[in-house]
Scaffold this motif. Structure first.
Motif, mmCIF file in Angstrom:
data_model
loop_
_atom_site.group_PDB
_atom_site.id
_atom_site.type_symbol
_atom_site.label_atom_id
_atom_site.label_comp_id
_atom_site.label_asym_id
_atom_site.label_seq_id
_atom_site.Cartn_x
_atom_site.Cartn_y
_atom_site.Cartn_z
ATOM 1 N N ARG A 128 0.840 -1.205 0.000
ATOM 2 C CA ARG A 128 0.000 0.000 0.000
ATOM 3 C C ARG A 128 0.875 1.254 0.000
ATOM 4 O O ARG A 128 0.609 2.217 -0.714
ATOM 5 N N CYS A 129 1.923 1.218 0.815
ATOM 6 C CA CYS A 129 2.858 2.348 0.883
ATOM 7 C C CYS A 129 3.506 2.575 -0.483
ATOM 8 O O CYS A 129 3.611 3.713 -0.952
ATOM 9 N N LEU A 130 3.907 1.495 -1.144
ATOM 10 C CA LEU A 130 4.521 1.594 -2.462
ATOM 11 C C LEU A 130 3.566 2.228 -3.466
ATOM 12 O O LEU A 130 3.944 3.112 -4.236
ATOM 13 N N THR A 133 2.258 9.669 -5.535
ATOM 14 C CA THR A 133 2.341 10.948 -4.827
ATOM 15 C C THR A 133 3.379 11.846 -5.481
ATOM 16 O O THR A 133 4.429 11.390 -5.923
ATOM 17 N N GLN A 134 3.063 13.099 -5.507
ATOM 18 C CA GLN A 134 4.017 14.102 -5.970
ATOM 19 C C GLN A 134 4.383 14.975 -4.785
ATOM 20 O O GLN A 134 3.523 15.296 -3.994
ATOM 21 N N PHE A 167 14.447 8.428 -2.910
ATOM 22 C CA PHE A 167 15.134 7.895 -1.739
ATOM 23 C C PHE A 167 14.195 7.003 -0.913
ATOM 24 O O PHE A 167 14.554 5.896 -0.515
ATOM 25 N N PHE A 168 13.002 7.507 -0.670
ATOM 26 C CA PHE A 168 12.026 6.745 0.112
ATOM 27 C C PHE A 168 11.558 5.515 -0.655
ATOM 28 O O PHE A 168 11.428 4.428 -0.086
ATOM 29 N N LEU A 169 11.333 5.667 -1.948
ATOM 30 C CA LEU A 169 10.895 4.552 -2.772
ATOM 31 C C LEU A 169 11.954 3.444 -2.794
ATOM 32 O O LEU A 169 11.627 2.257 -2.689
ATOM 33 N N CYS A 170 13.210 3.819 -2.866
ATOM 34 C CA CYS A 170 14.310 2.858 -2.817
ATOM 35 C C CYS A 170 14.291 2.105 -1.490
ATOM 36 O O CYS A 170 14.474 0.883 -1.448
ATOM 37 N N HIS A 171 14.058 2.830 -0.415
ATOM 38 C CA HIS A 171 13.992 2.217 0.914
ATOM 39 C C HIS A 171 12.828 1.220 0.997
ATOM 40 O O HIS A 171 12.974 0.127 1.553
ATOM 41 N N VAL A 172 11.682 1.573 0.437
ATOM 42 C CA VAL A 172 10.514 0.682 0.466
ATOM 43 C C VAL A 172 10.813 -0.606 -0.306
ATOM 44 O O VAL A 172 10.533 -1.706 0.178
ATOM 45 N N TYR A 173 11.384 -0.473 -1.501
ATOM 46 C CA TYR A 173 11.732 -1.676 -2.282
ATOM 47 C C TYR A 173 12.732 -2.558 -1.531
ATOM 48 O O TYR A 173 12.626 -3.782 -1.543
ATOM 49 N N GLN A 226 11.868 21.870 -4.884
ATOM 50 C CA GLN A 226 11.109 22.725 -5.806
ATOM 51 C C GLN A 226 9.646 22.307 -5.874
ATOM 52 O O GLN A 226 8.748 23.145 -5.857
ATOM 53 N N ASP A 227 9.413 20.993 -5.944
ATOM 54 C CA ASP A 227 8.037 20.500 -5.994
ATOM 55 C C ASP A 227 7.267 20.853 -4.729
ATOM 56 O O ASP A 227 6.109 21.277 -4.792
ATOM 57 N N TYR A 228 7.908 20.690 -3.577
ATOM 58 C CA TYR A 228 7.248 21.047 -2.318
ATOM 59 C C TYR A 228 6.988 22.550 -2.245
ATOM 60 O O TYR A 228 5.952 22.986 -1.737
ATOM 61 N N SER A 229 7.903 23.331 -2.743
ATOM 62 C CA SER A 229 7.726 24.777 -2.725
ATOM 63 C C SER A 229 6.547 25.187 -3.602
ATOM 64 O O SER A 229 5.740 26.037 -3.202
#
Length: 156
Positions: A15-17, A23-24, A29-35, A80-83
């Motif tokens: 579900r997290c993956l 999500t934008q 980095f987080f996706l790599c950690h999940v995998y 930039q995306d978060y901004s």
């Protein structure tokens, strides 16, 4: 996972993956950690082919930020995306990470330049002291290849 309930842990991570992929901004980095974690769970379930697939996905993502410049770029893009989406606290966090990598890189260049000029001065003063100093500094700068190159140049 801590309770050894791997199927439920895998469900939660799947579900997290799904959420992370949709999500934008995209956070590699987080996706790599999940995998990576999913690969570990599949390994615990003795599903080695699926674990191998998860680890390959993690490695593929990790190759996209294997250099310091790529990591800086990834952090900057996320900031930039978060901004743009007006999540300013998260934008500041990722900008800080980007800036930290930039400062770290800049200080490495400055340090290696200092070693270069310091080596020149020491060689002109006393060859025996210079050799001892250069060998000692060469041992202490194992993680900085540019400084090692400057020290080795003067040692030669």
């Amino acid at each position: 996972t801590a309770m050894q309930n791997y199927p439920q842990a895998l469900q939660a991570q799947q579900r997290c993956l799904t959420i992370v992929q949709s999500t934008q901004p995209y956070d590699p980095f987080f996706l790599c950690h999940v995998y990576n974690r999913m690969g570990q769970h599949y390994t615990n379930l003795n599903d080695f082919s699926t674990a191998l697939t998860m680890f390959h996905e993690a490695l593929t993502l990790a190759e996209n930020f294997s250099t310091q410049e790529q990591m800086q770029s990834a952090y900057w893009n996320i900031a930039q995306d978060y901004s743009q989406s007006q999540h300013f606290n998260l934008a500041a966090l990722y900008t800080h990470k980007c800036l930290h990598l930039y400062i770290k890189q800049t200080s490495t260049f400055i340090k290696s330049e200092i070693y270069y000029y310091l080596g020149k001065v020491i060689l002109q003063m006393n060859h025996e002291q210079a050799r001892e100093f250069l060998e000692k500094e060469l041992q202490s700068s194992k993680n900085d290849q540019l400084s090692q190159a400057c020290l080795t140049l003067h040692l030669a």
